[in-house]
Design a protein around this motif. Structure first.
Motif, PDB file in Angstrom:
ATOM      1  N   PHE A  82       0.839  -1.201   0.000  1.00  0.00           N
ATOM      2  CA  PHE A  82       0.000   0.000   0.000  1.00  0.00           C
ATOM      3  C   PHE A  82       0.864   1.237   0.000  1.00  0.00           C
ATOM      4  O   PHE A  82       1.764   1.359   0.820  1.00  0.00           O
ATOM      5  CB  PHE A  82      -0.880   0.041   1.249  1.00  0.00           C
ATOM      6  N   GLU A  83       0.606   2.150  -0.886  1.00  0.00           N
ATOM      7  CA  GLU A  83       1.423   3.357  -0.931  1.00  0.00           C
ATOM      8  C   GLU A  83       0.580   4.553  -1.362  1.00  0.00           C
ATOM      9  O   GLU A  83      -0.323   4.425  -2.173  1.00  0.00           O
ATOM     10  CB  GLU A  83       2.584   3.188  -1.919  1.00  0.00           C
ATOM     11  N   ALA A  84       0.905   5.680  -0.792  1.00  0.00           N
ATOM     12  CA  ALA A  84       0.202   6.912  -1.140  1.00  0.00           C
ATOM     13  C   ALA A  84       0.905   7.580  -2.330  1.00  0.00           C
ATOM     14  O   ALA A  84       2.042   7.251  -2.651  1.00  0.00           O
ATOM     15  CB  ALA A  84       0.196   7.854   0.064  1.00  0.00           C
ATOM     16  N   HIS A  89       7.015   4.634  -0.477  1.00  0.00           N
ATOM     17  CA  HIS A  89       7.685   5.377   0.586  1.00  0.00           C
ATOM     18  C   HIS A  89       8.654   4.478   1.344  1.00  0.00           C
ATOM     19  O   HIS A  89       9.318   4.920   2.267  1.00  0.00           O
ATOM     20  CB  HIS A  89       6.667   5.954   1.556  1.00  0.00           C
ATOM     21  N   PHE A  90       8.718   3.195   0.958  1.00  0.00           N
ATOM     22  CA  PHE A  90       9.514   2.213   1.688  1.00  0.00           C
ATOM     23  C   PHE A  90      10.240   1.308   0.710  1.00  0.00           C
ATOM     24  O   PHE A  90       9.962   1.328  -0.487  1.00  0.00           O
ATOM     25  CB  PHE A  90       8.602   1.368   2.584  1.00  0.00           C
ATOM     26  N   VAL A 115      -9.757  -4.092  -0.772  1.00  0.00           N
ATOM     27  CA  VAL A 115      -8.469  -3.826  -0.132  1.00  0.00           C
ATOM     28  C   VAL A 115      -8.574  -2.921   1.092  1.00  0.00           C
ATOM     29  O   VAL A 115      -7.665  -2.912   1.928  1.00  0.00           O
ATOM     30  CB  VAL A 115      -7.427  -3.234  -1.116  1.00  0.00           C
ATOM     31  N   LEU A 116      -9.682  -2.196   1.231  1.00  0.00           N
ATOM     32  CA  LEU A 116      -9.798  -1.304   2.391  1.00  0.00           C
ATOM     33  C   LEU A 116      -9.587  -2.046   3.710  1.00  0.00           C
ATOM     34  O   LEU A 116      -8.814  -1.586   4.553  1.00  0.00           O
ATOM     35  CB  LEU A 116     -11.148  -0.564   2.382  1.00  0.00           C
ATOM     36  N   ALA A 119      -5.917  -2.634   4.204  1.00  0.00           N
ATOM     37  CA  ALA A 119      -5.183  -1.409   4.540  1.00  0.00           C
ATOM     38  C   ALA A 119      -5.437  -1.034   5.996  1.00  0.00           C
ATOM     39  O   ALA A 119      -4.513  -0.666   6.734  1.00  0.00           O
ATOM     40  CB  ALA A 119      -5.595  -0.273   3.607  1.00  0.00           C
ATOM     41  N   VAL A 120      -6.682  -1.139   6.425  1.00  0.00           N
ATOM     42  CA  VAL A 120      -7.028  -0.784   7.801  1.00  0.00           C
ATOM     43  C   VAL A 120      -6.353  -1.739   8.779  1.00  0.00           C
ATOM     44  O   VAL A 120      -5.823  -1.312   9.814  1.00  0.00           O
ATOM     45  CB  VAL A 120      -8.560  -0.776   8.006  1.00  0.00           C
ATOM     46  N   GLY A 122      -3.577  -3.244   8.311  1.00  0.00           N
ATOM     47  CA  GLY A 122      -2.169  -2.843   8.349  1.00  0.00           C
ATOM     48  C   GLY A 122      -1.970  -1.613   9.201  1.00  0.00           C
ATOM     49  O   GLY A 122      -0.990  -1.503   9.947  1.00  0.00           O
ATOM     50  N   LEU A 123      -2.910  -0.692   9.133  1.00  0.00           N
ATOM     51  CA  LEU A 123      -2.829   0.525   9.941  1.00  0.00           C
ATOM     52  C   LEU A 123      -2.905   0.191  11.419  1.00  0.00           C
ATOM     53  O   LEU A 123      -2.101   0.680  12.225  1.00  0.00           O
ATOM     54  CB  LEU A 123      -3.972   1.474   9.540  1.00  0.00           C
TER      55      LEU A 123
ATOM     56  N   PHE B  82     -10.377   4.797  11.806  1.00  0.00           N
ATOM     57  CA  PHE B  82     -10.333   3.518  11.085  1.00  0.00           C
ATOM     58  C   PHE B  82     -10.105   2.397  12.067  1.00  0.00           C
ATOM     59  O   PHE B  82      -9.181   2.460  12.873  1.00  0.00           O
ATOM     60  CB  PHE B  82      -9.172   3.509  10.082  1.00  0.00           C
ATOM     61  N   LEU B 116     -10.297   4.770   1.146  1.00  0.00           N
ATOM     62  CA  LEU B 116      -9.066   3.994   0.998  1.00  0.00           C
ATOM     63  C   LEU B 116      -7.817   4.880   0.977  1.00  0.00           C
ATOM     64  O   LEU B 116      -6.858   4.592   1.699  1.00  0.00           O
ATOM     65  CB  LEU B 116      -9.131   3.114  -0.261  1.00  0.00           C
ATOM     66  N   ALA B 119      -7.038   5.906   4.496  1.00  0.00           N
ATOM     67  CA  ALA B 119      -6.496   4.817   5.311  1.00  0.00           C
ATOM     68  C   ALA B 119      -5.037   4.555   4.935  1.00  0.00           C
ATOM     69  O   ALA B 119      -4.184   4.369   5.805  1.00  0.00           O
ATOM     70  CB  ALA B 119      -7.327   3.549   5.125  1.00  0.00           C
ATOM     71  N   VAL B 120      -4.755   4.574   3.644  1.00  0.00           N
ATOM     72  CA  VAL B 120      -3.386   4.320   3.194  1.00  0.00           C
ATOM     73  C   VAL B 120      -2.456   5.435   3.664  1.00  0.00           C
ATOM     74  O   VAL B 120      -1.338   5.177   4.114  1.00  0.00           O
ATOM     75  CB  VAL B 120      -3.338   4.154   1.665  1.00  0.00           C
ATOM     76  N   ALA B 121      -2.938   6.670   3.593  1.00  0.00           N
ATOM     77  CA  ALA B 121      -2.116   7.786   4.067  1.00  0.00           C
ATOM     78  C   ALA B 121      -1.816   7.620   5.554  1.00  0.00           C
ATOM     79  O   ALA B 121      -0.696   7.879   6.003  1.00  0.00           O
ATOM     80  CB  ALA B 121      -2.831   9.115   3.809  1.00  0.00           C
ATOM     81  N   LEU B 123      -1.658   4.810   7.137  1.00  0.00           N
ATOM     82  CA  LEU B 123      -0.716   3.688   7.244  1.00  0.00           C
ATOM     83  C   LEU B 123       0.707   4.157   6.969  1.00  0.00           C
ATOM     84  O   LEU B 123       1.636   3.837   7.723  1.00  0.00           O
ATOM     85  CB  LEU B 123      -1.121   2.594   6.253  1.00  0.00           C
ATOM     86  N   VAL B 124       0.878   4.932   5.919  1.00  0.00           N
ATOM     87  CA  VAL B 124       2.218   5.436   5.586  1.00  0.00           C
ATOM     88  C   VAL B 124       2.732   6.318   6.723  1.00  0.00           C
ATOM     89  O   VAL B 124       3.886   6.210   7.154  1.00  0.00           O
ATOM     90  CB  VAL B 124       2.187   6.215   4.255  1.00  0.00           C
ATOM     91  N   GLU B 128       5.993   5.594   8.975  1.00  0.00           N
ATOM     92  CA  GLU B 128       7.087   6.562   9.052  1.00  0.00           C
ATOM     93  C   GLU B 128       7.393   6.908  10.509  1.00  0.00           C
ATOM     94  O   GLU B 128       8.554   7.118  10.879  1.00  0.00           O
ATOM     95  CB  GLU B 128       6.745   7.819   8.239  1.00  0.00           C
TER      96      GLU B 128
END
Lengths: 213, 213
Positions: A82-84, A89-90, A115-116, A119-120, A122-123, B82, B116, B119-121, B123-124, B128
């Motif tokens: 997942f990337e913004a 970023h990784f 995928v939401l 992603a959640v 993972g958050l 989230f 989404l 949520a991804v933002a 997560l990033v 970080e």
DNA sequence: CGAGATTTTGAAAAATTTCAACATTCGTGG
DNA sequence: CCACGAATGTTGAAATTTTTCAAAATCTCG
């Protein structure tokens, strides 16, 4: 080693992701990554997501002086990438011989729905790891790590660590020496056994659990 | 104090979120939270998302002995809440008098498409922050924090900190004393000025930036 | 088996925390 | 509007944890 890895690849049974079956039509062919090889780099254009079918992946970030923080390990069945901003970023690398299925994003709203939750999840996982790094001692960090790895490997008492002590240190925000010392102490006190360098038996799991409340 | 807060509430201009306008039909009435009040608690059923319209929010987790890790601050325009499994894994509290608009999730696939990226933002951002907690010194953490707060307040050189030193410590994985000492040292060396306890001037921003490469 | 890589262990050094005292700020009520 | 008391923040010194540096042990794999 290459031979060995290729054999593992040939025998691999792709793992089904936990989520809905909406993946099926988005699957790409299985891609193989030898141990230590890069999957993507920071700054690269993000291509989509990856499903781990076998092996293990580390996702990390670097400081300019080389300090490294691994933000997550990904084991078979897990999805990462997942990337913004459409930019990575990784960095992501295969830890061991690893099989990946690329999942291309589609404009499709079903894709977002599928995928939401990933992603959640993972958050939530990343934010829980913040507590470990921000507020727990070395011993507590290792205990949390072992229990997490066990939970992700079917909650058995014997677990395999696909990663080195250096990787564990860079995940837990500790030096390799501190990780090693904590392992030794846990072994001395009978909390764990170490049948091999990368094999751990959680002999007294309740004590580990008591360490990270 | 209540009076003052209520006044702020009455005068507030709701902030528009950065994302698509898909929000509009899902907005609920503006809810007011006085400083220090709970928005949700760990274990509670998750009701949906929240858009901060004014004030500030802290999201955190606790260990059983009271150690606290703030995983994120949320400022006006940002969306939080989230959660996986339909259950809150964290606590959320208003730091100051805060206005929130609840965003109810819908089965609607458009909803997933809209949230989404948020949520991804998140997560990033969380990943970080793992680098900061896992691999940076106290001084580097504070520098990263100040630059992040500045970036989120329009990149001006004078920033307002809505949170206490305790909150900053619990966000950076440091004690309040260490945070205070780093602030003092940065002030002594002319890197920042402190016109007030919660007001910081980034006098030499390039030095701060050099601290967290 | 042997060389290189990884891991373990020890001792000294460094960073951060803890404990304690003092200073400042903020809000309330006189 | 000022003063008081509580809450918040700052500073110092000692204690603790972790890191760093160095060396020895173990493991891996060709």
């Amino acid at each position: 080693m290459i031979l060995h890895s290729a054999k593992a690849f040939a025998n691999a049974k792709p793992v089904e992701p936990a989520g809905p079956a909406v993946w099926a039509h988005q699957r790409q062919p299985l891609a193989f990554h030898a141990a230590g090889t890069e999957i993507y780099a920071q700054g690269e254009r993000a291509e989509g997501l990856y499903l781990v079918t076998f092996g293990a992946v580390r996702v990390y970030r670097l400081l300019s002086d080389g300090r490294r923080q691994i933000s997550a390990f990904h084991l078979p069945g897990e999805v990462f990438g997942f990337e913004a901003d459409g930019t990575h970023h990784f960095f992501a690398e295969a830890i061991a011989a690893t099989g990946l299925q690329a999942i291309k994003p589609t404009a499709d709203a079903d894709f977002a729905s599928a995928v939401l939750p990933l992603a959640v999840a993972g958050l939530v996982r990343a934010q829980e790891h913040l507590l470990v790094l921000g507020r727990q001692s070395a011993r507590e960090r290792v205990a949390a790590f072992l229990l997490d790895m066990a939970a992700r490997q079917g909650d058995l008492d014997e677990i395999e660590l696909p990663m080195s002590r250096t990787d564990i240190g860079d995940y837990l925000g500790l030096t390799i020496e501190t990780v090693s010392r904590v392992f030794s102490r846990l072994k001395e006190t009978g909390v764990i056994r170490l049948p091999g360098l990368r094999s751990v038996v959680l002999a007294r799991r309740n004590i580990l659990e008591g360490m990270c409340e």
